[in-house]
Write a protein that holds these residues in place. Structure first.
Motif, PDB file in Angstrom:
ATOM      1  N   HIS A  20       0.948  -1.284  -0.046  1.00 16.55           N
ATOM      2  CA  HIS A  20      -0.077  -0.196   0.110  1.00 16.55           C
ATOM      3  C   HIS A  20       0.820   1.232  -0.012  1.00 16.55           C
ATOM      4  O   HIS A  20       1.322   1.607   0.906  1.00 16.55           O
ATOM      5  CB  HIS A  20      -0.982   0.137   1.164  1.00 16.55           C
ATOM      6  N   HIS A  22       1.326   5.415  -2.285  1.00 14.39           N
ATOM      7  CA  HIS A  22       0.459   6.238  -3.164  1.00 14.39           C
ATOM      8  C   HIS A  22       1.697   6.794  -4.074  1.00 14.39           C
ATOM      9  O   HIS A  22       2.257   7.873  -4.055  1.00 14.39           O
ATOM     10  CB  HIS A  22      -0.253   7.517  -2.311  1.00 14.39           C
ATOM     11  N   GLU A  99      -7.318   3.331  -3.010  1.00 11.43           N
ATOM     12  CA  GLU A  99      -7.946   3.211  -1.613  1.00 11.43           C
ATOM     13  C   GLU A  99      -9.280   3.603  -1.454  1.00 11.43           C
ATOM     14  O   GLU A  99      -9.508   4.665  -1.725  1.00 11.43           O
ATOM     15  CB  GLU A  99      -6.942   3.676  -0.645  1.00 11.43           C
ATOM     16  N   HIS A 159      -6.159  -2.220   4.880  1.00 13.60           N
ATOM     17  CA  HIS A 159      -4.872  -1.521   5.141  1.00 13.60           C
ATOM     18  C   HIS A 159      -4.748  -0.672   6.387  1.00 13.60           C
ATOM     19  O   HIS A 159      -5.641  -0.200   6.968  1.00 13.60           O
ATOM     20  CB  HIS A 159      -4.435  -0.700   3.941  1.00 13.60           C
ATOM     21  N   ASP A 206       2.420   3.056   3.064  1.00 11.63           N
ATOM     22  CA  ASP A 206       1.507   4.170   2.924  1.00 11.63           C
ATOM     23  C   ASP A 206       2.476   5.411   2.488  1.00 11.63           C
ATOM     24  O   ASP A 206       1.786   6.336   2.663  1.00 11.63           O
ATOM     25  CB  ASP A 206       0.661   4.244   4.204  1.00 11.63           C
TER      26      ASP A 206
END
Ligand SMILES: [Zn+2]
Length: 254
Positions: A20, A22, A99, A159, A206
């Motif tokens: 996970h 971005h 997400e 997550h 994250d």
């Protein structure tokens, strides 16, 4: 020497997973991508809104060995327009939906709210296209689990899951849980990490989220520390956990 350590020059030293991250949120994702491709780390990149969809798909196309692409609208970014309007035509070409989720910190997340409608809309898409989902459930764990239970979804990842009081429901539903850098400073996350079945564990950064409690570090460079602490919490070897997480990621993404 462990099974996933190979001689220098013979392949990746360790196969790690950032389930996970971005990538579209980085001003320049190149250094992250270069490091990950050098050491064989898989980056599962999520979006928070439709403006990031194109960039995330491009990152996957340009880095097919390293990047997996999830597309979704985050609870912080829901608008009047249902996410499926922009997502529907792209979801078939993505690895998953995320997400997505619920978080009352951003806006009303109760039944009938825009957030709830957007979440249900995207879960419906994931079900229709048989895609895995990545769920943000901070402070709304029960509502997220209730919503998820009304869909037929084979692969669900909770997550950064901190809902200790709902962990047995997550386990009995067969959902994956990804553990991130919070395991380095949070007892709550360590307790959750200790009880998730081995075959449902994943690791995440994250990124580009930075962690003040550990000096502001961020991104997949933290994954080895997460694996190390996970191994300690569960009383097994680093190598064993790393191998298990990689197998789990392959199954989650298959
Ligand atoms: Zn995230």
């Amino acid at each position: 020497m462990g099974a996933n350590i190979t001689k220098a020059g013979a392949g990746p030293v360790l196969e790690l997973v950032d389930s996970h991250i971005h990538l579209p949120a980085y001003r320049d994702p190149d250094p992250v991508l270069r490091l990950a491709s050098m050491n064989g780390t898989v980056l599962v990149s999520c979006t928070v809104n439709a403006a990031e969809f194109g960039a995330n798909l491009t990152l996957k196309r340009e880095n097919p060995k390293t990047v997996r692409c999830f597309l979704g609208v985050h609870p912080s970014d829901v608008r009047e327009e249902p996410p499926s309007q922009s997502l529907g035509g792209l979801v078939a070409g993505a690895d998953g939906v995320g997400e997505i989720g619920l978080d009352a910190k951003y806006s009303d997340a109760s039944p009938g709210s825009l957030q709830m409608k957007a979440f249900l809309d995207q879960l419906g898409l994931a079900e229709r296209f048989s895609k895995p989902v990545q769920v943000h459930s901070r402070g709304s764990e029960k509502a997220c689990l209730d919503a998820l239970s009304s869909f037929r979804l084979a692969r669900v990842l909770m997550h950064w899951f901190e809902g200790e009081e709902h962990v047995q429901r997550v386990v009995s539903s067969g959902y994956y849980v990804s553990v991130g850098p919070a395991i380095l400073y949070s007892k709550r996350v360590r307790r959750v990490a200790a009880v998730i079945p081995a075959e449902r564990l994943l690791t995440e950064s994250d990124g580009p989220v930075g962690y003040k409690a550990i000096g502001g570090g961020s991104g997949p460079a933290l994954i080895p520390s997460v694996v190390f602490r996970l191994a300690e919490v569960r009383g097994v070897g680093f190598d064993e956990i790393a191998r298990t997480v990689k197998e789990n990621a392959d199954r989650f993404l298959s």
